[in-house]
Design an enzyme around this catalytic site. Sequence first.
Site, mmCIF file in Angstrom:
data_model
loop_
_atom_site.group_PDB
_atom_site.id
_atom_site.type_symbol
_atom_site.label_atom_id
_atom_site.label_comp_id
_atom_site.label_asym_id
_atom_site.label_seq_id
_atom_site.Cartn_x
_atom_site.Cartn_y
_atom_site.Cartn_z
ATOM 1 N N SER A 237 26.113 -41.291 -36.037
ATOM 2 C CA SER A 237 27.144 -41.971 -35.258
ATOM 3 C C SER A 237 27.294 -43.397 -35.772
ATOM 4 O O SER A 237 26.554 -43.843 -36.662
ATOM 5 C CB SER A 237 26.774 -41.992 -33.771
ATOM 6 O OG SER A 237 25.614 -42.782 -33.575
ATOM 7 N N LYS A 238 28.213 -44.099 -35.168
ATOM 8 C CA LYS A 238 28.384 -45.503 -35.509
ATOM 9 C C LYS A 238 27.122 -46.289 -35.164
ATOM 10 O O LYS A 238 26.742 -47.235 -35.846
ATOM 11 C CB LYS A 238 29.601 -46.062 -34.779
ATOM 12 C CG LYS A 238 30.876 -45.263 -35.028
ATOM 13 C CD LYS A 238 32.002 -45.660 -34.095
ATOM 14 C CE LYS A 238 33.206 -44.749 -34.222
ATOM 15 N NZ LYS A 238 32.993 -43.431 -33.584
#
Length: 315
Positions: A237-238
Site C-alpha cells: 500500500s501507500k
Amino acid sequence: MPAAGYRGRFAPSPTGDLHLGSLLAAVASYLEARCRGGEWLVRIEDLDPPRTVPGAEGRILGVLAAHGFEWDGPVWRQSERQAVYETAFGQLREAGLIYPCACSRKEVASIARAGVDGPVYPGTCRHGLLAGRMSRAWRLHVDAGCVAFDDAVQGVCKQDLATDVGDFVIKRADGLFAYQLAVVVDDALQGVTDVVRGADLLDSTPRQCHLQQCLGIVPVRYAHVPVLANEHGEKLSKQTLASPLQPEHAALNLWLALCYLGQCPPATLAQGTVADCWQWARAHWSLDRVPRQRSVVWQSDVGMDMRCDLTNDRD
C-alpha cells in the site's frame, strides 16, 4: 443497464499513486466486466478530503489510460455527491435505524474487545445519550444473526455483525459520511451489478450487505481477489511505500498482475505491448483460476525473467 446486465467498477481513492497491488484489482474487475460483455466504470472515492493528495486523481486516471483501460461513461467523484448520501441518511433516520453516538474512538477502544475490523462497539449510546454528552457520530443498528454471501473467489463468507463489528458509524464526528454508506449508495445509483475488488475489503462486505437491505437496495454480486502482501504479511500500500506504477513498464505491469491473479500468461507477453497483453488476457481470462486466498506474496526481485509458478490451491 447494459444489454448483458453486467456493470462493474474500479473505485480508487486519490490518497496516492496506483501501485502493483492496485493494478490486480483493476485488471480483475476490468476483465470480468469485458469478458461478460458488460460495462466498466471508474469512480474516484475522494470522500475524505484530509487524506486526498493533490494531483493524485489525475495521475491515477493517466496511469489507467497508459495501461490500456477504457471506461464507460463519466468518472464519478464522491466529493460531489454529498446530497445523495444525505438523502440515504435521512431514509435511515426516518426508519429509526440509526442513532447519535457521543463516544470517541479512544473511549470505544478502551472498553471494547477486538473484532474483525477494529474494536466491537459495545452499544453505549444505543438507547440514548448519557446525561451531559453531546452527539459526535451516527451509528447504524445491527442485530444478532449471520450475514452471509457467496463470494465468487473466496467462497461462502459469513459474519455476525453484532458479535464481530457492532453498531457501525455511517456519519463521522467530522460530519463526513462513512465509506460504508457512500459505496453502497453509489453502487446502487450507478447500477453496479458486480463488485470485483481486493480481499482487504472482504470484512467490510457484510456491513454493505446489511446497508443494502436497510435501504431496500438490490444486492450486488461480489468477488474479492487476493491482495499483494510482503513477506511479513503486510498489504502492499501507500503506507508500506509500494512503488508507483510506471507507464513505460505498462506491459510488464499487466503481465505481472495476470501472473499474481493465477492466469499464467506466457513470458513473452512481459516484453510485448499493452495491446498484446489485453488481447491475450481477454481470450484467456478465468475468475476460477484466481487463487482462493486473501493474499499472495509479492516478490521484490520479480522482473522480466519471472515465470508464472503461482500455485492455485482451491481446496
